[in-house]
Structure formats: C-alpha cells, structure tokens
Design a protein around this motif. Sequence first.
Motif: not given
Length: 412
Positions: A204-227
Amino acid sequence: MTLERPKKKDPQVRTRVPTLPPEMRSRAALGLAVAAAQGRFALQHCAGCGAVQYPPRDACHVCLSDDLPWKDTHPYGVLQAETRIHASPDPYFRERLPWRMGSVKLDAGPVVMAHLVGVSRGDKVRMELRLDRAGQGVMVALPMDKDADMQDDPVLREMGTHPKHRRILISDATHPVTRPLIDALFAAGAAHVFAGVPEMWRRPHGITAIEGRENVSLLPLDVTDSHSLKEAASEIGGKVDVLINTARHIRPGGVLGHDTTAARDEMEVNALGLMRLAQAFGTGMAGRTADGVNASVAFVTILSAHALSPDPAYGAFNASQAAARSIAQTLRAEFRASGLRMGCVYTGPTDDDWHQPLPPPKVAPRALARSIVDGLQRGLEDVFCGDVARDLAERWQRDPGILEREITGGGA
C-alpha cells in the motif's frame, strides 16, 4: 540523573505486579483529574467573593457560597517546606521510596501539597496538575526553567507516559501521520517503532518511505481481521509499551444518501477496530505497567473532534467516531485498575484527500504527530489538535445543545 536505556529483560525474572496510589477522592476533587487530563492547571474560584479554593470543596471557605466553578489559575508559587518520606504503609509508595513532598504557597493564594521534582525550599516553582497512576489529579512542583532531562525524574516517569526508551506500535502505517509521527517519536527518545500494514501483499501507498528505517519494523496488521491481530500480538505483544491507533476509514456524506456498505466499513475500522486492538494487546499491556524503565504506559487512539458533535457532511463517519469515543471511555475504565492510560487525540479536519472540499484551517500530519507526542510526554488523556478541535471542545463543554444547532445550521 539521565535515564539509561534498559538492558534486555531476563525472561526468568518476574514482572512486578502493578500497584496504584490511593484512589479515594471526594466528588469535588475529581475536577483536578479533569484539568490534569487536558494539561490545564485549574482550581475552584468562588463566584461570590472570588476566593481561590484548595483543597477542592463544596462550599467556599470564606463566604460559604456553593458556586465554585473551575477556572485556569496562575500556576506559580514558592516552595515553603519539604520533606522526604522514607516509610509508608501503602504498597505503591513503599516500592518507590524515598519520595519527596512539600507545601507550596501559590501566587493565587492557597497553600497546596505537591510532589517535588528538582526544587528546594525557598525556590520559585512552576506548578502542574498531573494524573497519577490511579488516574487522579495531583500537584507537581517543577523548576521555573525546563530541563531536557527533567522527564527522567522518577516521579514524572511514574506518573507520565513519556516515549523515551519505549517501544511503540502504530496500528496503520498507511495513515499520512505515520512518517512524521515516527520522526517525532524518535526525537523524543523512543527505542523502537512497530508499524502495522493492512494487506501488506498489496504494497500500500506510504510504506516505502518508512521501510528499511533503523529501529522501525513493519508487520502485517489489519484491525478488521481478528486473526491478523492475534498473530501480531503473539509476535510483539510482550514488547509494546505504547500503542497508537491510527487506523481510519472515512467517506463523506450524511445518513440519508450514504451507502450503508461504506458506513459498515467505517464502523468496522474506526469503532470495532479499536475494540479488536484492545482485546489483542490491552490485557498484555495492562499486565506490564510496573515493568521498570520500559513499562507499558499508554493506549492512544486518534478521533475526529466531531465525535463530540457530528458534522452532517460526514454524518456516518462521525457516528463511527462517536462509537469509538464511547469504546475508548469504557477502555479507560477497564484499564484504570492497572494504571494503563487511555488517551484520545481529537483532531479537526486533516489535510488529506477526504477533506478537500472543506475550507482551512486543516490539521497537517506533522502538527498531528506533534500533538500525539506532546500528549505522551505530558501524560495527558485528552488532547485537542488544531484550532477547529479546540474550538469545538470549548463550545461543547460550554453548551452541547447550542453547539449542535450551530453546526447543523439551527442557529442561523
């Protein structure tokens, strides 16, 4: 003393059970907590004779009038006496001794009891109302000149939600506020930021700017999906010290002509998404509120200021925001026993595609990020970001009925 970054925790060492300071307060004294939650220094002022009251009471100590409205008060005074407490029967203070207290003669008149931070007898002091771990308003006497390391003081650290050395979860990395919020959190000393990405496979739009930054971790998370939330909580739930909910679904339109499918999506993300986040992460965070330097301290959600009184142009969205506000207030009550703070950041129209038709002023993402971090640094429960939000809050507190008619055109 500058607060040192905590060492990696030994998993065999028990987590200290959360304890709270004494909670007993009169109904009149709850006004201190209301002011502290909003970052104001307010005391009762007699409408009859003008005398400033402390401690809070039901009748003026001068003329016995019962008309004692709360008003913002000059927050300065002189520290007259101090003491250091070395023994206490209360479990909360017994674990944190020694503890300094003192009496301050306010410029406004009363003598108040206050917790002391970096001041000595005879000093001119700056007063603040802070929320303690039990959610009650207490007085804190601070030096006149602010110091960069003052928030490291054990008293303020215990009462506050400062992000220094803490690990933060931002629920939706695609929100425009995420990038400046990450910058502001690191500037405040945050140790690590986790950022949730719904449907990560779509990039999705917007994650490229923060991907790879030091001490930043991206993870799958969808607030509409309990799993999805369960998976994220199993991976990082024991590490999250502050959770900031940025998930939002917004579509313009009132009620009569609004697509109920869009309205359902707004409720799923904005209201039920907050509930799912709390169910996935809240219990674990509530159990770690006494876990040393990087104890969990705050659960924060961003709300539209129109959660207080809806704008018909965004009626369905505002209904979801009002529902989210009600959920947040319930969570505030449920978190109270642990000392975990539930914060709400109310914002006016944000500067994005969905608010293009609206005239300025609008809230820029950078300004919203500053308000969120400032609220954490000051330990606030209610933060109002932008001129529109502050104006709406002031008018709502004065008279909700009149505000409703002004917004809907009934007062034209």
